[in-house]
Motif scaffolding. Structure first.
Motif, PDB file in Angstrom:
ATOM      1  N   SER A 183       0.832  -1.201   0.000  1.00 12.41           N
ATOM      2  CA  SER A 183       0.000   0.000   0.000  1.00 12.41           C
ATOM      3  C   SER A 183       0.871   1.259   0.000  1.00 12.41           C
ATOM      4  O   SER A 183       0.592   2.222  -0.730  1.00 12.41           O
ATOM      5  CB  SER A 183      -0.925  -0.024   1.222  1.00 12.41           C
ATOM      6  OG  SER A 183      -1.692   1.162   1.291  1.00 12.41           O
ATOM      7  N   ALA A 186       2.492   1.779  -3.357  1.00 14.41           N
ATOM      8  CA  ALA A 186       1.570   2.368  -4.334  1.00 14.41           C
ATOM      9  C   ALA A 186       1.500   3.881  -4.154  1.00 14.41           C
ATOM     10  O   ALA A 186       1.440   4.634  -5.152  1.00 14.41           O
ATOM     11  CB  ALA A 186       0.180   1.741  -4.174  1.00 14.41           C
ATOM     12  N   GLN A 187       1.515   4.358  -2.915  1.00 14.69           N
ATOM     13  CA  GLN A 187       1.528   5.803  -2.674  1.00 14.69           C
ATOM     14  C   GLN A 187       2.813   6.439  -3.208  1.00 14.69           C
ATOM     15  O   GLN A 187       2.783   7.524  -3.798  1.00 14.69           O
ATOM     16  CB  GLN A 187       1.395   6.072  -1.176  1.00 14.69           C
ATOM     17  CG  GLN A 187       0.092   5.599  -0.566  1.00 14.69           C
ATOM     18  CD  GLN A 187       0.047   5.821   0.935  1.00 14.69           C
ATOM     19  OE1 GLN A 187       0.734   6.702   1.457  1.00 14.69           O
ATOM     20  NE2 GLN A 187      -0.764   5.042   1.632  1.00 14.69           N
ATOM     21  N   ARG A 189       4.617   5.289  -5.679  1.00 11.42           N
ATOM     22  CA  ARG A 189       4.517   5.279  -7.136  1.00 11.42           C
ATOM     23  C   ARG A 189       3.652   6.428  -7.634  1.00 11.42           C
ATOM     24  O   ARG A 189       4.005   7.123  -8.616  1.00 11.42           O
ATOM     25  CB  ARG A 189       3.948   3.928  -7.580  1.00 11.42           C
ATOM     26  CG  ARG A 189       4.010   3.639  -9.100  1.00 11.42           C
ATOM     27  CD  ARG A 189       2.854   4.252  -9.883  1.00 11.42           C
ATOM     28  NE  ARG A 189       1.570   4.072  -9.246  1.00 11.42           N
ATOM     29  CZ  ARG A 189       0.793   2.995  -9.460  1.00 11.42           C
ATOM     30  NH1 ARG A 189       1.169   2.055 -10.280  1.00 11.42           N
ATOM     31  NH2 ARG A 189      -0.397   2.922  -8.847  1.00 11.42           N
ATOM     32  N   ASP A 190       2.519   6.674  -6.977  1.00  9.66           N
ATOM     33  CA  ASP A 190       1.650   7.779  -7.387  1.00  9.66           C
ATOM     34  C   ASP A 190       2.359   9.128  -7.243  1.00  9.66           C
ATOM     35  O   ASP A 190       2.242  10.005  -8.114  1.00  9.66           O
ATOM     36  CB  ASP A 190       0.374   7.769  -6.553  1.00  9.66           C
ATOM     37  CG  ASP A 190      -0.485   6.541  -6.823  1.00  9.66           C
ATOM     38  OD1 ASP A 190      -0.295   5.918  -7.889  1.00  9.66           O
ATOM     39  OD2 ASP A 190      -1.339   6.223  -5.971  1.00  9.66           O
ATOM     40  N   SER A 191       3.099   9.278  -6.150  1.00  4.28           N
ATOM     41  CA  SER A 191       3.842  10.529  -5.961  1.00  4.28           C
ATOM     42  C   SER A 191       4.925  10.693  -7.014  1.00  4.28           C
ATOM     43  O   SER A 191       5.121  11.786  -7.566  1.00  4.28           O
ATOM     44  CB  SER A 191       4.463  10.549  -4.558  1.00  4.28           C
ATOM     45  OG  SER A 191       5.263  11.701  -4.382  1.00  4.28           O
ATOM     46  N   GLU A 193       4.888   9.385  -9.979  1.00  2.00           N
ATOM     47  CA  GLU A 193       4.239   9.644 -11.264  1.00  2.00           C
ATOM     48  C   GLU A 193       3.866  11.116 -11.403  1.00  2.00           C
ATOM     49  O   GLU A 193       4.060  11.732 -12.471  1.00  2.00           O
ATOM     50  CB  GLU A 193       2.999   8.768 -11.383  1.00  2.00           C
ATOM     51  CG  GLU A 193       2.288   8.892 -12.726  1.00  2.00           C
ATOM     52  CD  GLU A 193       1.082   7.999 -12.832  1.00  2.00           C
ATOM     53  OE1 GLU A 193       0.570   7.803 -13.953  1.00  2.00           O
ATOM     54  OE2 GLU A 193       0.635   7.484 -11.783  1.00  2.00           O
ATOM     55  N   ALA A 194       3.341  11.694 -10.308  1.00  2.00           N
ATOM     56  CA  ALA A 194       3.004  13.121 -10.345  1.00  2.00           C
ATOM     57  C   ALA A 194       4.245  13.972 -10.551  1.00  2.00           C
ATOM     58  O   ALA A 194       4.238  14.952 -11.324  1.00  2.00           O
ATOM     59  CB  ALA A 194       2.302  13.507  -9.046  1.00  2.00           C
ATOM     60  N   GLU A 197       5.393  13.653 -14.216  1.00  2.00           N
ATOM     61  CA  GLU A 197       4.529  14.401 -15.134  1.00  2.00           C
ATOM     62  C   GLU A 197       4.795  15.903 -15.029  1.00  2.00           C
ATOM     63  O   GLU A 197       4.856  16.616 -16.045  1.00  2.00           O
ATOM     64  CB  GLU A 197       3.067  14.101 -14.812  1.00  2.00           C
ATOM     65  CG  GLU A 197       2.086  14.775 -15.754  1.00  2.00           C
ATOM     66  CD  GLU A 197       0.653  14.428 -15.457  1.00  2.00           C
ATOM     67  OE1 GLU A 197      -0.247  15.021 -16.082  1.00  2.00           O
ATOM     68  OE2 GLU A 197       0.429  13.553 -14.585  1.00  2.00           O
ATOM     69  N   TYR A 220      10.620   7.544 -10.931  1.00  2.00           N
ATOM     70  CA  TYR A 220       9.300   7.000 -11.256  1.00  2.00           C
ATOM     71  C   TYR A 220       9.421   5.575 -11.798  1.00  2.00           C
ATOM     72  O   TYR A 220       8.654   4.673 -11.404  1.00  2.00           O
ATOM     73  CB  TYR A 220       8.605   7.896 -12.271  1.00  2.00           C
ATOM     74  CG  TYR A 220       7.335   7.306 -12.841  1.00  2.00           C
ATOM     75  CD1 TYR A 220       6.259   6.992 -12.016  1.00  2.00           C
ATOM     76  CD2 TYR A 220       7.218   7.045 -14.212  1.00  2.00           C
ATOM     77  CE1 TYR A 220       5.104   6.437 -12.524  1.00  2.00           C
ATOM     78  CE2 TYR A 220       6.054   6.502 -14.726  1.00  2.00           C
ATOM     79  CZ  TYR A 220       5.004   6.192 -13.881  1.00  2.00           C
ATOM     80  OH  TYR A 220       3.861   5.638 -14.387  1.00  2.00           O
ATOM     81  N   SER A 223      10.169   3.259  -8.986  1.00  2.00           N
ATOM     82  CA  SER A 223       9.017   3.063  -8.104  1.00  2.00           C
ATOM     83  C   SER A 223       8.004   2.095  -8.707  1.00  2.00           C
ATOM     84  O   SER A 223       7.359   1.327  -7.985  1.00  2.00           O
ATOM     85  CB  SER A 223       8.354   4.409  -7.801  1.00  2.00           C
ATOM     86  OG  SER A 223       7.761   4.959  -8.975  1.00  2.00           O
TER      87      SER A 223
END
Length: 484
Positions: A183, A186-187, A189-191, A193-194, A197, A220, A223
């Motif tokens: 979990s 995943a956080q 990875r999302d950070s 990814e942001a 981008e 990224y 991650s």
């Protein structure tokens, strides 16, 4: 007159043997009460031997009840005791051992021989009723040996139950920790990814260097790979827990909590753990019974070294020219070539083997206690260090960076960089907490499935700053409960 007495004596022996044969019977619980008592006293759980459809239905209903909510550590242990088929198979050893005990307490079957011969002017009939007397004479000792073996089997089976419970606890800890790590990955990875981008947009606008852009993209990409690895580890840990609990089909869709239980405020003070383990461990108790049984068997072997067979028979013969003839016969094996020395030597070797195995079991148990207690203390101190030092400091840094970002004194990439620096601290705390619960389980198992009663009460409410117990001293004998 002599013939009359001999007939009545033989009849009396037969009646006595029939009565003795009915003395040894199967118990109502089949020896399972020892297992259920150990589960209740040491784990606070119910051990169930599933033998009938009613037992199976009751276990199913209890399983559904436990699966209706997120599983706790104790729930996982209870499910394993209800559904683990390997554990249920080990309960079969109780039935085998009790059957051996009942068989040992029953007299050997008598033999009957009938023959008919004839000649030119007549015929003869021979009838012999015989019984192995040696088996009758050694019946009490053989029963005592098998009785000890049955008690040994009870202890070994109860110890196997405790091992399955410990496996369930450890599998649960690993599964929840792996899910928590996945979990958090995943956080991350999302950070990442942001951040990647945002770096792309700024690069396209010409406000970001190629080096900084490559760094964000690399983080990224790493991650994403890390998330895949962590998720796979989570699947493996969950499947191991599923196997340990013996679940299949729709029951595998159970829900785990989001995180492990919190670290206790303080660990209990534990003293004289080696002595407690010597008194409490079931494998040591079983090894003692095994050695006692072998010692008794050695005495029986020495007593029967010269005579391996002793049969007594009642004769009833008839010949046409002589009429009826009654009498008895005794059959004894003559120790002409084999004086039993090899049999005694083998029994003595088995006894020494059992005695040495008992000593080694005790030595290993003492070492396991010291090792598991050291791991328990260390893992608790490390987890507490993360909880009280590392994580709070990291949170302070994160709060300060966020304040600077809100005051436009720090860029968004500094904020993202700070979140990346927190990854090691968070993962370190998850691993430290996992190691603590695993170490506690190993310590309980090394002590026989439970902590000392005083320590169990101290885990509920204990003042901080308890003294660390001194290491136990080297014992005079590995199986003694007291040290030197």
């Amino acid at each position: 007159m002599i013939q009359y007495l001999a007939q009545h004596r033989a009849t009396g022996i037969i009646v006595a043997m029939v009565l003795l044969a009915g003395c040894t019977t199967f118990s109502k619980d089949g020896g399972f009460n020892a297992v259920s008592t150990a589960a209740s006293e040491r784990l606070g759980k119910d051990a169930v031997h599933v033998k009938t459809d009613a037992d199976r239905n009751a276990a199913f209903r209890r399983t559904q009840e436990l699966l209706s909510k997120p599983l706790g550590m104790d729930d996982a242990v209870q499910l394993a005791l209800l559904n683990n088929r390997g554990l249920q198979a080990s309960y079969g050893e109780l039935g085998i051992s009790e059957a051996d005990l009942v068989q040992a307490g029953r007299l050997p079957n008598p033999g009957f021989t009938f023959s008919r011969t004839h000649w030119s002017d007549g015929f003869g009939i021979s009838r012999t009723f015989s019984m192995g007397v040696l088996g009758v004479l050694t019946l009490p000792v053989a029963t005592r040996i098998e009785s000890r073996r049955f008690e040994q089997t009870k202890l070994e089976t109860a110890n196997a139950m405790l091992s399955v419970a410990a496996d369930a606890r450890k599998a649960y800890v690993n599964a929840v920790a792996a899910q928590q790590a996945a979990s958090y990955a995943a956080q991350v990875r999302d950070s990442a990814e942001a951040g990647a981008e945002l770096a792309l947009r700024m690069r396209e606008a010409g406000n970001f260097s190629k080096l900084d852009y490559a760094r964000e993209q690399a983080f990224y990409a790493e991650s994403v790979a890390q998330l895949a690895r962590v998720r796979q580890r989570s699947v493996m840990a969950r499947e191991k827990l599923t196997r340990t609990m013996g679940l299949w089909g729709s029951a595998t869709r159970y829900e785990l909590p989001e995180r492990l239980p919190d670290l206790p405020e303080d660990r209990p003070q534990l003293n004289d753990l080696e002595s407690f383990a010597m008194q409490n461990r079931l494998d040591i108790q079983a090894a003692k019974l095994r050695t006692q049984s072998v010692a008794t068997s050695l005495g029986l072997t020495r007593a029967t070294r010269f005579i391996n067979a002793l049969d007594v028979g009642y004769l009833d013969n008839f010949e046409t020219d002589k009429g009826h003839e009654h009498g008895y016969e005794i059959s004894v094996e003559i120790p002409l070539f084999d004086w039993g020395s090899a049999k005694v030597a083998r029994a003595e070797a088995i006894y020494m083997q059992s005695a040495n195995r008992l000593a080694q079991t005790a030595i290993d148990a003492r070492s396991e206690v010291r090792e598991s207690y050291s791991a328990y203390v260390t893992s608790y101190d490390v987890a507490r260090h993360y909880r009280d030092e590392v994580v709070p400091v990291r949170k302070t840094i994160s709060d300060e960076v966020l304040l600077r970002y809100n005051g436009m004194l720090a860029s968004v990439f500094e904020l993202l960089a700070d979140s990346r620096e927190q990854i090691a601290a968070v993962n370190g705390y998850i691993d430290a907490l996992k190691d603590y619960w695993l170490a506690q389980t190993d310590l309980q198992q090394s002590l026989g499935g439970r902590l000392p009663p005083l320590a169990m009460s101290q885990t509920q409410d204990i003042p901080r700053g308890g003294a660390t117990p001194a290491p136990a001293t080297q014992p005079a004998s590995p199986t003694n409960s007291e040290g030197q």
